[in-house]
Design a protein around this motif. Structure first.
Motif, short mmCIF file in Angstrom:
data_model
loop_
_atom_site.label_atom_id
_atom_site.label_comp_id
_atom_site.label_asym_id
_atom_site.label_seq_id
_atom_site.Cartn_x
_atom_site.Cartn_y
_atom_site.Cartn_z
N ASN A 240 -0.68 -7.60 -7.28
CA ASN A 240 -1.01 -7.52 -8.71
C ASN A 240 -1.26 -6.08 -9.14
O ASN A 240 -0.86 -5.66 -10.22
N ARG A 241 -1.94 -5.33 -8.29
CA ARG A 241 -2.25 -3.94 -8.61
C ARG A 241 -0.98 -3.09 -8.68
O ARG A 241 -0.82 -2.27 -9.59
N LYS B 29 0.83 -1.21 0.00
CA LYS B 29 0.00 0.00 0.00
C LYS B 29 0.86 1.25 0.00
O LYS B 29 0.50 2.26 -0.63
N LYS C 38 0.86 -3.81 -11.84
CA LYS C 38 0.17 -3.23 -12.98
C LYS C 38 0.44 -1.73 -13.10
O LYS C 38 0.59 -1.20 -14.19
N GLU C 39 0.52 -1.05 -11.95
CA GLU C 39 0.71 0.41 -11.95
C GLU C 39 2.16 0.82 -12.18
O GLU C 39 2.42 1.97 -12.50
N LEU D 137 -4.12 -9.57 -4.47
CA LEU D 137 -4.70 -8.48 -5.26
C LEU D 137 -3.85 -7.22 -5.16
O LEU D 137 -3.63 -6.53 -6.17
N LEU D 138 -3.36 -6.92 -3.98
CA LEU D 138 -2.56 -5.72 -3.79
C LEU D 138 -1.25 -5.78 -4.57
O LEU D 138 -0.83 -4.79 -5.18
N MET E 194 1.77 1.86 -3.50
CA MET E 194 0.67 2.44 -4.26
C MET E 194 0.49 3.92 -3.95
O MET E 194 0.25 4.73 -4.84
N ASP F 10 -5.75 0.58 -2.51
CA ASP F 10 -6.95 -0.26 -2.47
C ASP F 10 -7.30 -0.58 -1.03
O ASP F 10 -6.44 -0.97 -0.24
#
Length: 217
Positions: free
Chosen positions: A76-77, A55, A80-81, A73-74, A58, A66
């Motif tokens: 993967n995100r 996090k 992706k970013e 999921l975190l 992110m 998120d």
């Protein structure tokens, strides 16, 4: 915004440091089952640190995160970013999935057969979906090799944080500059007609004042 980014960073470092201190204490003082209870605390702090690291990445990259606790999921995100290819990001994703899927000390969790989507195992003795009950028998199976594995992961996560965040900050800075350029261009295009009209009005007023006709050609 910089203060918020740093807050996520040092909080993640704090939980990671607590898990390391637990490992050090175990290595020095564990005898005949004593201090077994610390293992659960080590693992919770480690898994929570991983969540905060993801996090924090992110927030550093996108100024948002998120609102879930799913390490899979975190991770993967964040991948992706992140545009820059980085072995440190790949290592972070790998470790995140490892602890999400209970692939660490696998022989200790043969009967788990579930994913810790709320990142809560080792925080409570029973998961919110009641699919997993943390027993003292599981904890007692952890041996010196398991603790060494956890210790290596803690050290690797610490290294990942120091190497990955500068990459994310550079990307965030580049994105910010790009957004500013786009905004400036958009605002300029909106203002341009108004500026032209003001200039035309000024010319008309000036010529009228001097008694000059307005040329159409």
């Amino acid at each position: 915004m910089e203060t918020l980014r740093y807050s996520w960073f040092w909080l993640a470092k704090g939980y990671l440091s607590l898990s390391r201190q637990g490992v050090i204490k175990l290595g020095k003082e564990r005898k005949d089952g004593e201090l077994d209870f610390i293992i659960a605390a080590i693992l919770f702090n480690l898994k929570h640190a991983i969540e905060l690291i993801l996090k924090s990445g992110m927030v550093t990259k996108t100024e948002s995160f998120d609102k879930n606790h799913n390490l899979d999921l975190l991770s993967n995100r964040l991948r992706k970013e992140t545009k820059t290819k980085s072995k440190h990001l790949n290592s972070l994703v790998k470790i995140s999935k490892k602890y999400h899927n209970f692939n660490f000390s696998k022989r200790k969790f043969k009967k788990a057969n579930f994913f810790d989507i709320e990142n809560e195992v080792f925080r409570y003795p029973i998961s919110s979906n009641k699919k997993y009950i943390l027993s003292s028998e599981v904890i007692k199976r952890f041996d010196r090799g398991d603790i060494l594995e956890i210790s290596r992961d803690i050290d690797q996560l610490d290294k990942i944080m120091s190497k990955l965040y500068p990459i994310l900050r550079r990307e965030a800075g580049a994105n910010s500059s790009l957004r500013e350029r786009h905004m400036t261009s958009a605002v300029a295009s909106l203002l341009a007609p108004r500026i032209s009209k003001r200039k035309i009005s000024a010319i008309v007023r000036e010529r009228n004042r001097n008694g000059q006709p307005i040329s159409r050609g």
